[in-house]
Design a protein around this motif. Structure first.
Motif, PDB file in Angstrom:
ATOM      1  N   UNK A 121       0.818  -1.216   0.000  1.00  0.00           N
ATOM      2  CA  UNK A 121       0.000   0.000   0.000  1.00  0.00           C
ATOM      3  C   UNK A 121       0.843   1.253   0.000  1.00  0.00           C
ATOM      4  N   UNK A 122       2.070   1.177   0.479  1.00  0.00           N
ATOM      5  CA  UNK A 122       2.942   2.338   0.503  1.00  0.00           C
ATOM      6  C   UNK A 122       3.841   2.430  -0.703  1.00  0.00           C
ATOM      7  N   UNK A 123       3.666   1.552  -1.678  1.00  0.00           N
ATOM      8  CA  UNK A 123       4.538   1.559  -2.850  1.00  0.00           C
ATOM      9  C   UNK A 123       4.228   2.758  -3.737  1.00  0.00           C
ATOM     10  N   UNK A 124       5.248   3.252  -4.382  1.00  0.00           N
ATOM     11  CA  UNK A 124       5.060   4.370  -5.308  1.00  0.00           C
ATOM     12  C   UNK A 124       4.401   3.898  -6.586  1.00  0.00           C
ATOM     13  N   UNK A 125       3.869   4.863  -7.302  1.00  0.00           N
ATOM     14  CA  UNK A 125       3.314   4.609  -8.622  1.00  0.00           C
ATOM     15  C   UNK A 125       4.479   4.280  -9.558  1.00  0.00           C
ATOM     16  N   UNK A 126       4.241   3.432 -10.541  1.00  0.00           N
ATOM     17  CA  UNK A 126       5.285   3.067 -11.479  1.00  0.00           C
ATOM     18  C   UNK A 126       5.817   4.272 -12.230  1.00  0.00           C
ATOM     19  N   UNK A 127       7.097   4.218 -12.632  1.00  0.00           N
ATOM     20  CA  UNK A 127       7.718   5.349 -13.285  1.00  0.00           C
ATOM     21  C   UNK A 127       7.050   5.663 -14.622  1.00  0.00           C
ATOM     22  N   UNK A 128       6.704   4.636 -15.393  1.00  0.00           N
ATOM     23  CA  UNK A 128       6.047   4.870 -16.689  1.00  0.00           C
ATOM     24  C   UNK A 128       4.688   5.538 -16.496  1.00  0.00           C
ATOM     25  N   UNK A 129       3.933   5.109 -15.495  1.00  0.00           N
ATOM     26  CA  UNK A 129       2.632   5.727 -15.212  1.00  0.00           C
ATOM     27  C   UNK A 129       2.800   7.169 -14.748  1.00  0.00           C
ATOM     28  N   UNK A 130       3.826   7.421 -13.953  1.00  0.00           N
ATOM     29  CA  UNK A 130       4.071   8.763 -13.459  1.00  0.00           C
ATOM     30  C   UNK A 130       4.435   9.706 -14.606  1.00  0.00           C
ATOM     31  N   UNK A 131       5.324   9.261 -15.498  1.00  0.00           N
ATOM     32  CA  UNK A 131       5.728  10.098 -16.637  1.00  0.00           C
ATOM     33  C   UNK A 131       4.541  10.346 -17.555  1.00  0.00           C
ATOM     34  N   UNK A 132       3.733   9.318 -17.782  1.00  0.00           N
ATOM     35  CA  UNK A 132       2.553   9.465 -18.638  1.00  0.00           C
ATOM     36  C   UNK A 132       1.582  10.486 -18.051  1.00  0.00           C
ATOM     37  N   UNK A 133       1.375  10.446 -16.751  1.00  0.00           N
ATOM     38  CA  UNK A 133       0.472  11.403 -16.103  1.00  0.00           C
ATOM     39  C   UNK A 133       0.991  12.827 -16.169  1.00  0.00           C
ATOM     40  N   UNK A 134       2.313  12.996 -15.968  1.00  0.00           N
ATOM     41  CA  UNK A 134       2.884  14.340 -16.056  1.00  0.00           C
ATOM     42  C   UNK A 134       2.839  14.870 -17.478  1.00  0.00           C
ATOM     43  N   UNK A 135       3.060  14.006 -18.465  1.00  0.00           N
ATOM     44  CA  UNK A 135       2.961  14.441 -19.863  1.00  0.00           C
ATOM     45  C   UNK A 135       1.530  14.852 -20.201  1.00  0.00           C
ATOM     46  N   UNK A 136       0.566  14.113 -19.691  1.00  0.00           N
ATOM     47  CA  UNK A 136      -0.841  14.430 -19.949  1.00  0.00           C
ATOM     48  C   UNK A 136      -1.201  15.784 -19.346  1.00  0.00           C
ATOM     49  N   UNK A 137      -0.762  16.044 -18.112  1.00  0.00           N
ATOM     50  CA  UNK A 137      -1.043  17.340 -17.483  1.00  0.00           C
ATOM     51  C   UNK A 137      -0.392  18.485 -18.259  1.00  0.00           C
ATOM     52  N   UNK A 138       0.817  18.266 -18.757  1.00  0.00           N
ATOM     53  CA  UNK A 138       1.516  19.306 -19.516  1.00  0.00           C
ATOM     54  C   UNK A 138       0.809  19.587 -20.837  1.00  0.00           C
ATOM     55  N   UNK A 139       0.393  18.530 -21.541  1.00  0.00           N
ATOM     56  CA  UNK A 139      -0.291  18.716 -22.832  1.00  0.00           C
ATOM     57  C   UNK A 139      -1.621  19.443 -22.632  1.00  0.00           C
ATOM     58  N   UNK A 140      -2.339  19.101 -21.569  1.00  0.00           N
ATOM     59  CA  UNK A 140      -3.608  19.787 -21.289  1.00  0.00           C
ATOM     60  C   UNK A 140      -3.351  21.266 -21.007  1.00  0.00           C
ATOM     61  N   UNK A 141      -2.325  21.573 -20.223  1.00  0.00           N
ATOM     62  CA  UNK A 141      -2.005  22.971 -19.915  1.00  0.00           C
ATOM     63  C   UNK A 141      -1.603  23.734 -21.169  1.00  0.00           C
ATOM     64  N   UNK A 142      -0.822  23.120 -22.023  1.00  0.00           N
ATOM     65  CA  UNK A 142      -0.396  23.802 -23.247  1.00  0.00           C
ATOM     66  C   UNK A 142      -1.553  23.957 -24.237  1.00  0.00           C
ATOM     67  N   UNK A 143      -2.503  23.045 -24.215  1.00  0.00           N
ATOM     68  CA  UNK A 143      -3.697  23.193 -25.054  1.00  0.00           C
ATOM     69  C   UNK A 143      -4.525  24.384 -24.584  1.00  0.00           C
ATOM     70  N   UNK A 144      -4.689  24.507 -23.278  1.00  0.00           N
ATOM     71  CA  UNK A 144      -5.416  25.658 -22.730  1.00  0.00           C
ATOM     72  C   UNK A 144      -4.671  26.952 -23.070  1.00  0.00           C
ATOM     73  N   UNK A 145      -3.339  26.935 -22.999  1.00  0.00           N
ATOM     74  CA  UNK A 145      -2.554  28.117 -23.348  1.00  0.00           C
ATOM     75  C   UNK A 145      -2.760  28.493 -24.811  1.00  0.00           C
ATOM     76  N   UNK A 146      -2.701  27.513 -25.686  1.00  0.00           N
ATOM     77  CA  UNK A 146      -2.881  27.782 -27.115  1.00  0.00           C
ATOM     78  C   UNK A 146      -4.258  28.379 -27.393  1.00  0.00           C
ATOM     79  N   UNK A 147      -5.270  27.798 -26.746  1.00  0.00           N
ATOM     80  CA  UNK A 147      -6.627  28.316 -26.932  1.00  0.00           C
ATOM     81  C   UNK A 147      -6.763  29.735 -26.390  1.00  0.00           C
TER      82      UNK A 147
END
Length: 108
Positions: A13-39
């Protein structure tokens, strides 16, 4: 808690999220932010001659979002303080009963 081989056991229960899942989530948040910026930049250019105060707000949002997006995207891999400890302590073994010790010393 020790297993047969003497290795420590940890809670999952105390294990961290996998590195691939973490990178994917951070990339998704960045793309969403940049989409809002572009709009917002597009909205600023479209509204410049129509609603100038709304265009300024959109332009301000377009200028601030890259910084905010990078900070949000890099805010990962920290351990949450509310998670339980990942180490399971070994069980406490009870000591010999005190009355048994007295009986053996009385018998001698």
């Amino acid at each position: 808690m020790l297993k047969h081989g003497g290795t420590e056991v940890f809670r999952i229960t105390g294990a961290r999220q996998g590195l691939a899942d973490d990178v994917r989530g951070r990339q998704r948040r960045y793309v969403i932010s940049m989409t809002v910026r572009t709009l917002s930049v597009i909205a600023a250019t479209v509204l410049w001659n129509v609603e100038r105060h709304v265009a300024f707000v959109a332009l301000g949002l377009g200028l601030l979002l890259p910084y905010i997006a990078v900070v949000i995207a890099n805010a990962g891999r920290e351990r949450a303080p509310s998670l339980p400890s990942t180490f399971v302590p070994p069980p406490v073994r009870p000591a010999l009963d005190a009355p048994n010790l007295k009986k053996t010393s009385d018998q001698s």
